[in-house]
Design a protein around this motif. Structure first.
Motif, PDB file in Angstrom:
ATOM      1  N   PHE A  81      33.879  41.140  51.164  1.00 16.66           N
ATOM      2  CA  PHE A  81      34.182  40.107  52.142  1.00 16.66           C
ATOM      3  C   PHE A  81      32.892  39.449  52.621  1.00 16.66           C
ATOM      4  O   PHE A  81      32.786  38.250  52.689  1.00 16.66           O
ATOM      5  N   ARG A 147      43.950  24.045  40.885  1.00 12.98           N
ATOM      6  CA  ARG A 147      44.957  24.854  41.584  1.00 12.98           C
ATOM      7  C   ARG A 147      44.492  26.283  41.780  1.00 12.98           C
ATOM      8  O   ARG A 147      44.578  26.832  42.872  1.00 12.98           O
ATOM      9  N   MET A 148      43.990  26.872  40.689  1.00 14.51           N
ATOM     10  CA  MET A 148      43.536  28.260  40.764  1.00 14.51           C
ATOM     11  C   MET A 148      42.380  28.402  41.742  1.00 14.51           C
ATOM     12  O   MET A 148      42.354  29.282  42.582  1.00 14.51           O
ATOM     13  N   PHE A 151      43.481  27.920  45.440  1.00 15.33           N
ATOM     14  CA  PHE A 151      44.215  29.094  45.919  1.00 15.33           C
ATOM     15  C   PHE A 151      43.236  30.226  46.204  1.00 15.33           C
ATOM     16  O   PHE A 151      43.198  30.792  47.308  1.00 15.33           O
ATOM     17  N   ASP A 155      42.728  31.346  50.021  1.00 19.03           N
ATOM     18  CA  ASP A 155      43.617  32.467  50.300  1.00 19.03           C
ATOM     19  C   ASP A 155      43.367  33.556  49.259  1.00 19.03           C
ATOM     20  O   ASP A 155      44.205  33.799  48.391  1.00 19.03           O
ATOM     21  N   PRO A 156      42.191  34.206  49.333  1.00 19.89           N
ATOM     22  CA  PRO A 156      41.811  35.149  48.271  1.00 19.89           C
ATOM     23  C   PRO A 156      42.812  36.297  48.103  1.00 19.89           C
ATOM     24  O   PRO A 156      43.112  36.684  46.976  1.00 19.89           O
ATOM     25  N   VAL A 157      43.353  36.793  49.215  1.00 17.96           N
ATOM     26  CA  VAL A 157      44.290  37.913  49.110  1.00 17.96           C
ATOM     27  C   VAL A 157      45.565  37.463  48.412  1.00 17.96           C
ATOM     28  O   VAL A 157      46.074  38.133  47.504  1.00 17.96           O
ATOM     29  N   SER A 161      47.161  38.753  44.830  1.00 22.10           N
ATOM     30  CA  SER A 161      48.516  39.290  44.723  1.00 22.10           C
ATOM     31  C   SER A 161      49.372  38.469  43.790  1.00 22.10           C
ATOM     32  O   SER A 161      50.295  38.975  43.189  1.00 22.10           O
TER      33      SER A 161
ATOM     34  N   LEU B  51      53.771  45.122  41.097  1.00 22.53           N
ATOM     35  CA  LEU B  51      53.246  43.779  40.845  1.00 22.53           C
ATOM     36  C   LEU B  51      52.534  43.671  39.516  1.00 22.53           C
ATOM     37  O   LEU B  51      52.335  42.577  38.998  1.00 22.53           O
ATOM     38  N   VAL B  53      49.381  44.644  39.255  1.00 19.80           N
ATOM     39  CA  VAL B  53      47.945  44.575  39.545  1.00 19.80           C
ATOM     40  C   VAL B  53      47.288  45.893  39.165  1.00 19.80           C
ATOM     41  O   VAL B  53      46.149  45.944  38.734  1.00 19.80           O
ATOM     42  N   TYR B  78      55.385  37.983  46.337  1.00 21.53           N
ATOM     43  CA  TYR B  78      54.779  39.105  47.028  1.00 21.53           C
ATOM     44  C   TYR B  78      54.145  38.621  48.317  1.00 21.53           C
ATOM     45  O   TYR B  78      53.450  37.603  48.354  1.00 21.53           O
ATOM     46  N   PRO B  80      51.476  40.041  50.841  1.00 20.63           N
ATOM     47  CA  PRO B  80      50.581  41.182  51.053  1.00 20.63           C
ATOM     48  C   PRO B  80      50.519  41.616  52.513  1.00 20.63           C
ATOM     49  O   PRO B  80      50.923  40.877  53.414  1.00 20.63           O
ATOM     50  N   SER B  82      47.849  42.287  54.526  1.00 18.80           N
ATOM     51  CA  SER B  82      46.943  41.577  55.428  1.00 18.80           C
ATOM     52  C   SER B  82      46.376  40.391  54.681  1.00 18.80           C
ATOM     53  O   SER B  82      46.396  40.323  53.465  1.00 18.80           O
ATOM     54  N   ARG B  83      45.850  39.472  55.435  1.00 24.34           N
ATOM     55  CA  ARG B  83      45.371  38.226  54.855  1.00 24.34           C
ATOM     56  C   ARG B  83      44.008  37.929  55.445  1.00 24.34           C
ATOM     57  O   ARG B  83      43.803  38.104  56.635  1.00 24.34           O
ATOM     58  N   GLN B  84      43.071  37.461  54.622  1.00 30.07           N
ATOM     59  CA  GLN B  84      41.804  36.991  55.185  1.00 30.07           C
ATOM     60  C   GLN B  84      41.989  35.522  55.482  1.00 30.07           C
ATOM     61  O   GLN B  84      42.134  34.727  54.572  1.00 30.07           O
ATOM     62  N   PHE B  99      50.247  26.727  47.222  1.00 31.35           N
ATOM     63  CA  PHE B  99      49.464  27.643  46.380  1.00 31.35           C
ATOM     64  C   PHE B  99      50.375  28.564  45.575  1.00 31.35           C
ATOM     65  O   PHE B  99      50.023  29.018  44.499  1.00 31.35           O
ATOM     66  N   GLY B 100      51.531  28.876  46.143  1.00 29.54           N
ATOM     67  CA  GLY B 100      52.426  29.830  45.498  1.00 29.54           C
ATOM     68  C   GLY B 100      53.095  29.304  44.240  1.00 29.54           C
ATOM     69  O   GLY B 100      53.658  30.076  43.470  1.00 29.54           O
ATOM     70  N   HIS B 103      50.926  28.128  38.250  1.00 24.27           N
ATOM     71  CA  HIS B 103      49.693  27.377  38.043  1.00 24.27           C
ATOM     72  C   HIS B 103      49.713  26.542  36.783  1.00 24.27           C
ATOM     73  O   HIS B 103      50.108  26.996  35.730  1.00 24.27           O
ATOM     74  N   THR B 104      49.262  25.318  36.950  1.00 22.93           N
ATOM     75  CA  THR B 104      49.106  24.440  35.793  1.00 22.93           C
ATOM     76  C   THR B 104      47.731  23.810  35.899  1.00 22.93           C
ATOM     77  O   THR B 104      47.048  23.969  36.899  1.00 22.93           O
ATOM     78  N   ARG B 144      56.024  33.845  58.498  1.00 17.12           N
ATOM     79  CA  ARG B 144      57.053  33.067  57.810  1.00 17.12           C
ATOM     80  C   ARG B 144      56.438  32.188  56.727  1.00 17.12           C
ATOM     81  O   ARG B 144      57.030  31.978  55.669  1.00 17.12           O
ATOM     82  N   GLN B 149      55.243  31.021  50.967  1.00 16.56           N
ATOM     83  CA  GLN B 149      54.379  30.962  49.782  1.00 16.56           C
ATOM     84  C   GLN B 149      54.946  31.844  48.661  1.00 16.56           C
ATOM     85  O   GLN B 149      54.884  31.494  47.490  1.00 16.56           O
ATOM     86  N   ARG B 153      57.954  30.039  44.457  1.00 14.92           N
ATOM     87  CA  ARG B 153      58.169  30.123  43.009  1.00 14.92           C
ATOM     88  C   ARG B 153      59.575  30.628  42.684  1.00 14.92           C
ATOM     89  O   ARG B 153      59.859  30.993  41.549  1.00 14.92           O
TER      90      ARG B 153
END
Lengths: 280, 261, 307
Positions: A81, A147-148, A151, A155-157, A161, B51, B53, B78, B80, B82-84, B99-100, B103-104, B144, B149, B153
């Motif tokens: 981080f 896009r990648m 994102f 919003d790295p987390v 995911s 997932l 991962v 999914y 998660p 916690s979120r930064q 973002f969800g 991807h293209t 929410r 997000q 999809r």
């Protein structure tokens, strides 16, 4: 002003640099990498010192060192981080190496370094094309990866995911950044690259919350800074870098002030009125 | 009923320690399963394995997709734990939800994608927040959005990792209620990791109780029983059944340490 | 160019930003547009000691602009301004040191479309046949300015054959004017090699001319590069001073570092004379008085040792 070729070159190359740096800058800020452009110019210097020691072309050493630094920072820091830690680690090793090679090199290595750090009023026609080529290349990559990268940067987390290759994105972005810094350094100089990659984007962040508008504003601010900096410098003869840095700083503080004022004026977001029945 | 997910003999070892050991269960399409258990029980690890991962050390996970879904990442949403989120680099809700999308290489959103973002915002009652900066939203509103997000999809399987951990009880209830409504509207399969036994009992069809080395899966009444709880916790426990919900409490309060249930 | 017209409009708009950032320093150069009209040959010199030669040779037929004309600017860290670029762009003859000392000048020349119509004298390579990597402080070579004067006379004669005779006469006169310096050098030249230490390799060519041997080139290079000298190099210099191996210490007072200040202090307390030199020409002196003042310090230092 435009009867001089050097001013035409400065405006054209400066515009290309400004658009490229303004756009990269949004991601630099979003990823918390503001200091890395500064780091890359030091790393580039060390790489050039190494190249002079090895009797290579200084640019080759510069690119070798900056891209290696990019990969190691990316590798160390993809999950960290506090990105300033791997950056400081890599920076300190590289600065030490730079001093070592500088002292090992016979002759006036310091003077040769001057070759590496360009000046915006000393750009020839071929460098204008080079700068445009670089800017177009970088922008094409950024558009395809938009896009990648967006994102992952904001919003790295969430990106991880969602199964995005976050480590790859991180390293790829740093590589892109290191190449553009190394190339732009030679043409417009270190201060300008650093200024244009951070301040316009920071100003854009206080103005809008939409990513596409951030990119647009950041690029526009960078271009305004370069154009007005060149014009002011032409008529007053103070260094261009000073004016560009000053104009960008004024834009930043103006945007920041506007943001604070707007937040005071606006009521906070409406309290919850969403009706969700809790009865089954 | 059709199976949405099957987990067969899955074990995960991290740093020489078994985080998950020989877990097998099956989730039916449209079902909501709550995963509960104390901290460190491996709930988040199970999520990561589902997932994709994290690869399980042993065992197999199969996500059964409906014929329409093209690939796996598209059909799992999914949220998660916690979120930064940096206040200085905060962006508007609309961008965050988009973002969800799959991807293209095309940077802009086409009409179909825009309508999906709008739909996800509507579904999570966030349509009025679309142009707000995330940093200005409340905890419940943010939660929410995270959900939106994941939903953009249009997933068949929704994994929620403690979506309610930062919320007050009312907010928690509201988010899970929303998830439940979406599940009913869309037939989405939901796996919900939670610490809240009350919520788990109220909304889920079944509960997966996970604790180190042991697990149990079954209907709420079958899990929240003194004998099952005692086996899982390794200490005497009892379930209190009330009119609307069930709570697990230690049967002799004085001798038991605090347990998160 | 159409793009450029757009730029002009924005440029004018952005001028209003001047009120925000305050006024910059006014241009320092003379009014060149008038000179261009008068048909004089525009000459640009990167450093003012070269500019002095060009002015002496060109006389009233040329206008000389020296870009580095202020001893407080470190030539290594100079950032060219648009005025410098303008001057180079307008110039017919450009003189700079080269061999890596003032590379920005080559960039300014390249930035101008008329680059290949300019006559360029790189003093280091063209006049003195040094290579990149050699010590660039070539104006400390006693023959540098006389050779350059002849070279400039040749080049100006090609551009302006009508005044060829005057250019060569003025060059000869200038070389004549520098005679006291040559007399001083032959007066001070040592019969057997004398050891000295220096803070930076600024004075080295003059030291060679005086048959003096610089013992601490490692330390001098480190100071010039802005690097830390190695402890052994520093110890060697301290020993040179304490054992009085060196006759005097040469300090570049334009680049003060704590390391150098300590060496100077040690030298003074050990009665080793310190000769203060500058890398570039001090304000108010011409090349001759600048060099003579420094050599008089050397003379004093040598006398001090004789006592």
């Amino acid at each position: 002003m435009f009867q001089y070729d050097f001013m035409q070159h400065a405006f054209l190359a400066g515009t290309a640099v400004a658009i490229m740096c303004g756009i990269i800058g949004v991601y630099v800020i979003a990823r918390g990498l503001a200091f890395i452009t500064h780091t890359f110019s030091h790393v580039g210097f060390a790489g050039a010192a190494f190249a002079v020691f090895m009797s290579w072309n200084p640019l080759a050493g510069m690119l070798l060192f900056t891209t290696t630094a990019a990969v190691s920072i990316g590798g160390l820091g993809a999950k960290v981080f506090r990105k300033d830690i791997p950056i400081s680690v890599v920076l300190s090793i590289v600065l030490g190496l730079g001093l070592l090679f500088l002292s090992l090199t016979k002759g006036q290595s310091n003077a040769m370094m001057a070759l590496l750090f360009g000046s915006i009023v000393g750009i020839d026609a071929s460098q204008v094309y080079e700068m445009f080529g670089l800017a177009v290349g970088i922008l094409v990559v950024l558009i395809l990866g938009y896009r990648m990268l967006t994102f992952d940067s904001f919003d790295p987390v969430g990106a991880e995911s969602a199964g995005l290759p976050t480590r790859f994105i991180s390293i790829a972005f740093l590589l892109l950044l290191s190449i553009s810094v190394a190339e732009a350094l030679q043409i417009v100089g270190a201060l300008l690259v650093f200024t244009l990659m951070t301040t316009p984007a920071a100003a854009a962040f206080s103005l809008t919350k939409s990513v596409s508008r951030m990119l647009l504003f950041s690029a526009v601010f960078a271009v305004i800074g370069v154009w007005s900096g060149l014009t002011l410098s032409f008529y007053t003869n103070a260094p261009v870098s000073f004016y560009i840095a000053a104009v960008e700083a004024v834009l930043y503080f103006a945007c920041r002030g506007w943001q604070v004022w707007r937040e005071k004026m606006l009521p906070s977001v409406k309290p919850e009125h969403v009706s969700v029945s809790t009865e089954m | 009923m059709e199976s949405a997910l099957s987990v067969e003999h899955v074990s995960v070892s991290l740093g020489g320690e078994w985080i998950l050991h020989d877990i097998s269960f099956e989730v039916r399409r449209g079902e909501m399963v709550s995963i509960i258990g104390p901290n460190g029980a491996g709930k988040s690890t199970l999520m990561k394995v589902l997932l994709g991962v994290l690869q399980p050390s042993r065992g197999r996970i199969t996500v059964h997709l409906p014929p329409a879904a093209k690939n796996r990442s598209r059909s799992i949403g999914y949220v998660p734990q916690s979120r930064q989120m940096d206040v200085d680099t905060s962006l508007r809700a609309w961008d965050f939800v988009s973002f969800g999308l799959p991807h293209t290489l095309r940077p802009w959103l086409n009409r179909k994608e825009r309508s999906r973002v709008r739909e996800a915002l509507e579904l999570t009652r966030c349509e009025e927040l679309a142009n707000q900066a995330i940093s200005r939203l409340s905890g419940g509103q943010r939660q929410r959005l995270y959900l939106a997000q994941a939903l953009v999809r249009n997933p068949d399987l929704l994994l929620l990792d403690e979506p309610t951990s930062n919320l007050d009880p009312g907010g928690q209830e509201m988010v899970v209620e929303l998830v439940n409504q979406i599940r009913q509207e869309r037939g989405t399969t939901v796996l919900l990791v939670t610490h809240d036994m009350h919520i788990a009992a109220k909304y889920s069809d079944r509960i997966l109780y996970l604790t180190r080395g042991r697990y149990a899966i079954g209907r709420v009444e079958d899990i929240v029983r003194p004998d099952v709880l005692t086996t899982l916790y390794g200490a005497p426990m009892t379930g209190i059944h009330e009119e609307t919900h069930t709570t697990a409490v230690p049967s002799r309060t004085s001798s038991m340490p605090y347990l998160e249930v | 160019m159409n793009m450029i017209n757009g730029f002009v409009r924005y440029g004018v708009m952005s001028l209003s930003l001047m009120f925000l950032v305050g006024c910059g320093s006014p241009a320092t150069q003379d009014n060149k547009s008038a000179d261009t009209a008068s048909g004089k040959i525009q000459v640009v010199a990167a450093e003012d000691f070269w500019g002095e030669v060009a002015q002496a040779v060109g006389g009233q037929d040329v206008t000389v602009t020296s870009i580095l004309n202020n001893p407080t600017v470190d030539p290594h860290e100079y950032e060219p301004t648009p005025d410098a670029s303008k001057a180079v762009s307008d110039a017919k003859l450009v003189i700079y040191t080269g061999i890596g000392y003032d590379e920005w000048m080559s960039k300014l020349i390249q930035a101008s479309a008329s680059a290949n119509q300019k006559t360029v004298i790189r003093v280091g390579t063209d006049v003195l046949h040094k290579q990149i990597g050699d010590n660039p402080h070539v104006w400390y070579i006693p023959s540098a300015l006389p050779s350059l004067a002849n070279d400039i006379a040749d080049q100006l004669s090609k551009m302006d054959p009508a005044h060829a005779k005057e250019y060569h006469q003025r060059a000869t006169a200038y070389i004549q004017k520098l005679q006291p310096l040559n007399r001083m050098i032959s007066h001070l030249k040592q019969t057997s090699s004398v050891n000295i230490d220096v803070s930076e390799p600024v004075f080295d060519y003059m030291a060679t001319a005086l048959h003096m041997n610089v013992c601490d080139s490692g330390l001098a290079k480190a100071v010039e590069d802005g690097n830390d000298p190695s402890p052994s190099e520093l110890a060697d210099v301290q020993n040179d001073i304490k054992t009085k191996k060196i006759k005097f210490f040469v300090e570049n007072i334009q680049n003060e570092t704590p390391t150098v200040a300590n060496i100077v202090k040690l030298a003074r307390s050990n009665n080793i004379p310190v000769v203060q030199v500058t890398e570039t020409k001090p304000t108010g002196k011409d090349y001759l008085t600048w060099m003579m003042d420094q050599l008089q310090q050397v003379q004093k230092a040598l006398n001090n040792n004789a006592q």
